[in-house]
Design an enzyme around this catalytic site. Structure first.
Site, PDB file in Angstrom:
ATOM      1  N   ASP A  33     -33.280  -1.447 -30.499  1.00  0.00           N
ATOM      2  CA  ASP A  33     -33.203  -2.797 -30.273  1.00  0.00           C
ATOM      3  C   ASP A  33     -34.632  -3.186 -30.007  1.00  0.00           C
ATOM      4  O   ASP A  33     -35.168  -4.247 -29.289  1.00  0.00           O
ATOM      5  CB  ASP A  33     -32.579  -3.472 -28.940  1.00  0.00           C
ATOM      6  CG  ASP A  33     -31.216  -3.072 -29.188  1.00  0.00           C
ATOM      7  OD1 ASP A  33     -30.442  -3.360 -30.188  1.00  0.00           O
ATOM      8  OD2 ASP A  33     -30.423  -2.216 -28.253  1.00  0.00           O
ATOM      9  N   GLN A  42     -30.849   2.157 -35.000  1.00  0.00           N
ATOM     10  CA  GLN A  42     -30.932   2.973 -33.814  1.00  0.00           C
ATOM     11  C   GLN A  42     -32.124   3.317 -33.576  1.00  0.00           C
ATOM     12  O   GLN A  42     -33.182   2.845 -34.030  1.00  0.00           O
ATOM     13  CB  GLN A  42     -29.636   3.970 -33.710  1.00  0.00           C
ATOM     14  CG  GLN A  42     -28.345   3.649 -33.566  1.00  0.00           C
ATOM     15  CD  GLN A  42     -27.818   3.307 -35.142  1.00  0.00           C
ATOM     16  OE1 GLN A  42     -27.928   4.105 -36.034  1.00  0.00           O
ATOM     17  NE2 GLN A  42     -27.223   2.139 -35.164  1.00  0.00           N
ATOM     18  N   THR A  53     -26.556   8.371 -30.582  1.00  0.00           N
ATOM     19  CA  THR A  53     -25.411   8.032 -31.700  1.00  0.00           C
ATOM     20  C   THR A  53     -25.441   9.267 -32.437  1.00  0.00           C
ATOM     21  O   THR A  53     -25.750  10.443 -31.933  1.00  0.00           O
ATOM     22  CB  THR A  53     -26.220   7.085 -32.356  1.00  0.00           C
ATOM     23  OG1 THR A  53     -25.143   6.505 -33.386  1.00  0.00           O
ATOM     24  CG2 THR A  53     -27.373   7.243 -33.304  1.00  0.00           C
ATOM     25  N   GLY A  90     -27.500  -3.565 -35.145  1.00  0.00           N
ATOM     26  CA  GLY A  90     -27.692  -5.001 -35.212  1.00  0.00           C
ATOM     27  C   GLY A  90     -29.059  -5.498 -35.240  1.00  0.00           C
ATOM     28  O   GLY A  90     -29.917  -5.379 -34.342  1.00  0.00           O
ATOM     29  N   HIS A  91     -29.601  -5.772 -36.351  1.00  0.00           N
ATOM     30  CA  HIS A  91     -31.044  -6.342 -36.704  1.00  0.00           C
ATOM     31  C   HIS A  91     -30.736  -8.098 -36.669  1.00  0.00           C
ATOM     32  O   HIS A  91     -30.032  -8.614 -37.253  1.00  0.00           O
ATOM     33  CB  HIS A  91     -31.466  -5.990 -38.009  1.00  0.00           C
ATOM     34  CG  HIS A  91     -31.977  -4.580 -37.938  1.00  0.00           C
ATOM     35  ND1 HIS A  91     -32.270  -4.129 -39.047  1.00  0.00           N
ATOM     36  CD2 HIS A  91     -31.817  -3.696 -37.043  1.00  0.00           C
ATOM     37  CE1 HIS A  91     -32.649  -2.692 -38.904  1.00  0.00           C
ATOM     38  NE2 HIS A  91     -32.415  -2.614 -37.545  1.00  0.00           N
ATOM     39  N   LYS A 121     -37.004  -3.692 -34.917  1.00  0.00           N
ATOM     40  CA  LYS A 121     -37.230  -3.302 -36.150  1.00  0.00           C
ATOM     41  C   LYS A 121     -37.049  -4.562 -37.361  1.00  0.00           C
ATOM     42  O   LYS A 121     -37.629  -4.463 -38.274  1.00  0.00           O
ATOM     43  CB  LYS A 121     -36.332  -2.085 -36.373  1.00  0.00           C
ATOM     44  CG  LYS A 121     -36.618  -0.961 -35.625  1.00  0.00           C
ATOM     45  CD  LYS A 121     -35.762   0.393 -35.924  1.00  0.00           C
ATOM     46  CE  LYS A 121     -34.162   0.225 -35.344  1.00  0.00           C
ATOM     47  NZ  LYS A 121     -34.036   0.013 -33.828  1.00  0.00           N
ATOM     48  N   GLY A 122     -35.884  -5.044 -37.466  1.00  0.00           N
ATOM     49  CA  GLY A 122     -35.461  -6.120 -38.022  1.00  0.00           C
ATOM     50  C   GLY A 122     -36.779  -6.936 -38.519  1.00  0.00           C
ATOM     51  O   GLY A 122     -36.926  -7.174 -39.438  1.00  0.00           O
ATOM     52  N   ASN A 166     -23.057   0.052 -36.092  1.00  0.00           N
ATOM     53  CA  ASN A 166     -23.541   0.018 -34.835  1.00  0.00           C
ATOM     54  C   ASN A 166     -25.035  -0.707 -34.720  1.00  0.00           C
ATOM     55  O   ASN A 166     -25.186  -1.152 -33.515  1.00  0.00           O
ATOM     56  CB  ASN A 166     -23.734   1.251 -34.184  1.00  0.00           C
ATOM     57  CG  ASN A 166     -24.321   2.542 -35.116  1.00  0.00           C
ATOM     58  OD1 ASN A 166     -24.443   2.116 -36.311  1.00  0.00           O
ATOM     59  ND2 ASN A 166     -24.522   3.512 -34.739  1.00  0.00           N
ATOM     60  N   THR A 201     -27.008  -7.435 -29.790  1.00  0.00           N
ATOM     61  CA  THR A 201     -26.727  -8.030 -31.198  1.00  0.00           C
ATOM     62  C   THR A 201     -25.370  -7.860 -31.478  1.00  0.00           C
ATOM     63  O   THR A 201     -24.647  -8.622 -31.995  1.00  0.00           O
ATOM     64  CB  THR A 201     -27.675  -7.722 -32.399  1.00  0.00           C
ATOM     65  OG1 THR A 201     -29.147  -7.688 -31.863  1.00  0.00           O
ATOM     66  CG2 THR A 201     -27.627  -8.556 -33.474  1.00  0.00           C
ATOM     67  N   SER A 229     -46.226  -8.181 -31.867  1.00  0.00           N
ATOM     68  CA  SER A 229     -45.409  -9.313 -31.854  1.00  0.00           C
ATOM     69  C   SER A 229     -45.543  -9.912 -30.462  1.00  0.00           C
ATOM     70  O   SER A 229     -45.396  -9.501 -29.441  1.00  0.00           O
ATOM     71  CB  SER A 229     -43.896  -8.800 -31.982  1.00  0.00           C
ATOM     72  OG  SER A 229     -42.976  -9.780 -32.170  1.00  0.00           O
ATOM     73  N   PRO A 243     -25.315  -6.825 -21.851  1.00  0.00           N
ATOM     74  CA  PRO A 243     -26.571  -6.912 -21.158  1.00  0.00           C
ATOM     75  C   PRO A 243     -27.550  -5.711 -21.274  1.00  0.00           C
ATOM     76  O   PRO A 243     -26.839  -4.419 -21.325  1.00  0.00           O
ATOM     77  CB  PRO A 243     -26.483  -7.042 -19.913  1.00  0.00           C
ATOM     78  CG  PRO A 243     -25.193  -7.162 -19.443  1.00  0.00           C
ATOM     79  CD  PRO A 243     -24.170  -7.067 -20.846  1.00  0.00           C
TER      80      PRO A 243
HETATM   81  P1  IMP Z   1     -22.550   4.676 -31.169  1.00  0.00           P
HETATM   82  O1  IMP Z   1     -23.663   4.886 -32.183  1.00  0.00           O
HETATM   83  O2  IMP Z   1     -21.810   3.405 -31.467  1.00  0.00           O
HETATM   84  O3  IMP Z   1     -21.900   5.813 -31.097  1.00  0.00           O
HETATM   85  O4  IMP Z   1     -23.112   4.514 -29.698  1.00  0.00           O
HETATM   86  C1  IMP Z   1     -23.810   5.551 -28.909  1.00  0.00           C
HETATM   87  C2  IMP Z   1     -24.958   5.045 -28.123  1.00  0.00           C
HETATM   88  O5  IMP Z   1     -26.042   4.448 -29.114  1.00  0.00           O
HETATM   89  C3  IMP Z   1     -24.460   3.866 -27.338  1.00  0.00           C
HETATM   90  O6  IMP Z   1     -25.347   4.347 -25.999  1.00  0.00           O
HETATM   91  C4  IMP Z   1     -24.950   2.963 -28.001  1.00  0.00           C
HETATM   92  O7  IMP Z   1     -25.229   1.810 -27.069  1.00  0.00           O
HETATM   93  C5  IMP Z   1     -26.134   3.233 -28.529  1.00  0.00           C
HETATM   94  N1  IMP Z   1     -26.573   2.299 -29.819  1.00  0.00           N
HETATM   95  C6  IMP Z   1     -25.888   2.542 -31.130  1.00  0.00           C
HETATM   96  N2  IMP Z   1     -26.377   1.850 -31.928  1.00  0.00           N
HETATM   97  C7  IMP Z   1     -27.174   1.049 -31.490  1.00  0.00           C
HETATM   98  C8  IMP Z   1     -28.317  -0.131 -31.936  1.00  0.00           C
HETATM   99  O8  IMP Z   1     -28.494  -0.541 -32.888  1.00  0.00           O
HETATM  100  N3  IMP Z   1     -29.266  -0.415 -30.725  1.00  0.00           N
HETATM  101  C9  IMP Z   1     -29.405   0.107 -29.485  1.00  0.00           C
HETATM  102  N4  IMP Z   1     -28.296   1.128 -29.060  1.00  0.00           N
HETATM  103  C10 IMP Z   1     -27.433   1.478 -29.896  1.00  0.00           C
END
Ligand code: IMP
Length: 435
Positions: free
Chosen positions: A14, A226, A241, A41-42, A17-18, A39, A301, A415, A306
């Site tokens: 977060d 990520q 992840t 979200g941009h 990057k987007g 997983n 996203t 930014s 939070p």
């Molecule tokens: P998973 O990728 O859904 O298995 O989640 C594993 C960990 O990575 C968790 O702590 C998620 O909150 C975190 N995570 C996964 N994708 C993102 C992302 O795009 N941004 C921030 N944290 C992420």
């Protein structure tokens, strides 16, 4: 000269990057996702309009660009269809000339999502706080050699036995162990044939497509999802992840050799956030975290959760630089820090009477370190409209220079607001091509 660059998150995700990828896209012909799934979200804000992307590369907003979803991505076909339809209904053109999906990408199917949630709920020790998008289970079936790839959708007769090998034992677990919903194979089979017809025009062997683009002299941007500290090998395992998110993931996740990368760019927030569980040494205490969250609008996203908020961590950032080989960094959301009189930057970890300068492998150590802060002066004035580095308050310049100098890397941009225009390009390395 054609350039290939990789952009990855330098912290826990977060970072923005987007936005950076959207800005960079202008200079590139092809934008490639090489890992992760929905997983990610941009958020991209263009002319005041906000778009959310989960699987589609951020280059999609630029006509004439090709977006590629590489083999290293785990792809939720139903989610992807929805995302594409959403973009189209908002006037963004998405067609097989603009979006190419690897036939080797593994699918995320409903049973992966059920398993993700069930495992998370049943865990008593070290709950990860996943996004619930089935990412870990999909990478797991890939490693178990049970995975279902995009290409498998085209072998109709093998699809039912493949589904049965996945679902029969999982249904047993779902029903009798986790006491949760089960999956109907026949229904899923029908849905997969339908989605196959939707995906078919977009599908290709992307290794050859990318090789072809390189031979034509096209520039390629690899878009990480990520972030480094969530990398399956180098992150804060097990609170990570399930994919290789660092720049090296380009080789396996897109089939493009690492030596083809001319630059790697790390995206960092000017402070630090984390969603989900796991150690976060600089997490702000005494209400400061809530202040950062409310000024920075720090809510996920993908899940709306939070975000935990804290201060810039140089120990972790330097580690991210090593594992990615960052030539440049972008520092995001500097404007969020404008109200603070003093801004802490973590330069070491206090642990058992000493100071650690290296990012520990043992999360038990990481959970128990105390950040050792250097306090930098705040600038106390709004910087959102500023367009040039020279026009920033001295304290803001000192803050960003302190970070980039300490990391021994070049500062690409800063930014100062969510919109594409609210960006200060410090060193346009692409136009200068100076490394
Ligand atoms: P998973 O990728 O859904 O298995 O989640 C594993 C960990 O990575 C968790 O702590 C998620 O909150 C975190 N995570 C996964 N994708 C993102 C992302 O795009 N941004 C921030 N944290 C992420």
């Amino acid at each position: 000269m054609a350039l290939n660059i990789c952009v990855t998150g330098g912290q826990w995700g977060d970072e923005g990057k987007g936005k950076v990828i959207d800005i960079l896209s202008e200079h590139f012909d092809v934008v490639v996702r090489f890992q992760g799934g929905s997983n990610a979200g941009h958020t991209v804000v263009i002319d005041g309009k906000t778009y959310f992307l989960h699987l589609v590369p951020s280059g999609i907003f630029h006509d004439e660009k090709v977006c590629v979803i590489g083999n290293g991505v785990v792809l939720d076909p139903f989610g992807l269809k929805e995302e594409i339809e959403n973009l189209v209904s908002n006037g963004v053109s998405v067609n097989p000339d603009k979006l190419i999906i690897s036939d080797r990408a593994h699918l995320v199917l409903p049973f992966h999502k059920i398993l993700d949630k069930a495992l998370e709920e049943s865990r008593n020790f070290r709950k990860i706080g996943t996004t619930g998008r089935g990412i870990g289970p999909s990478y797991s079936t890939k490693a178990l050699r049970l995975g279902i790839r995009v290409i498998d959708l085209f072998n109709e007769s093998d699809l039912i036995p493949l589904l049965k090998d996945n679902v029969d034992c999982l249904n047993f677990l779902f029903k009798d162990y986790f006491k949760t919903e089960t999956v109907n194979i026949d229904l899923l089979y029908k849905q997969l044939l339908e989605i196959r017809d939707f995906l078919a025009p977009f599908t290709a062997n992307t290794v050859y497509k990318l090789e072809g683009f390189r031979k034509e002299g096209k520039s390629i941007l690899f878009e990480g999802a990520q972030a480094s500290l969530l990398d399956i090998d180098h992150g804060t395992y097990p609170f990570v992840t399930s994919s290789t998110v660092i720049a090296g993931g380009v080789s396996s996740g897109a089939g493009v050799p690492a030596k083809e990368l001319d630059y790697t760019v790390g995206i960092f927030k000017a402070y630090c956030t984390r969603v989900g569980n796991g150690p976060f040494p600089t997490e702000a205490q005494n209400g400061m975290g809530e202040i950062l969250r409310s000024i920075g609008g720090e809510f996920g996203t993908t899940t709306g959760r939070p975000r935990r908020c804290g201060w810039f961590d140089l120990v972790a950032a330097k580690y991210a630089k090593i594992i990615n080989g960052y030539s440049h960094i972008a520092l995001m959301k500097l404007d969020v820090l404008s109200k603070f009189e003093e801004i802490p930057v973590c330069i070491g970890y206090r642990y058992k009477g000493g100071i650690l300068k290296e990012f520990p492998s043992d999360i038990k150590v990481l959970e128990n370190v105390e950040p050792y802060y250097k306090f930098l002066n705040g600038w106390g004035t709004d910087i959102t409209g500023i367009e040039k580095f020279e026009d920033l308050p001295e304290e803001a310049k000192d803050y960003v220079k302190y970070i980039s100098d300490s990391m021994e890397t070049n500062l690409f941009l800063i930014s100062v607001g969510p919109d594409r225009n609210e960006t200060i390009i410090v060193n346009n390395f692409i136009e200068n091509n100076e490394v």
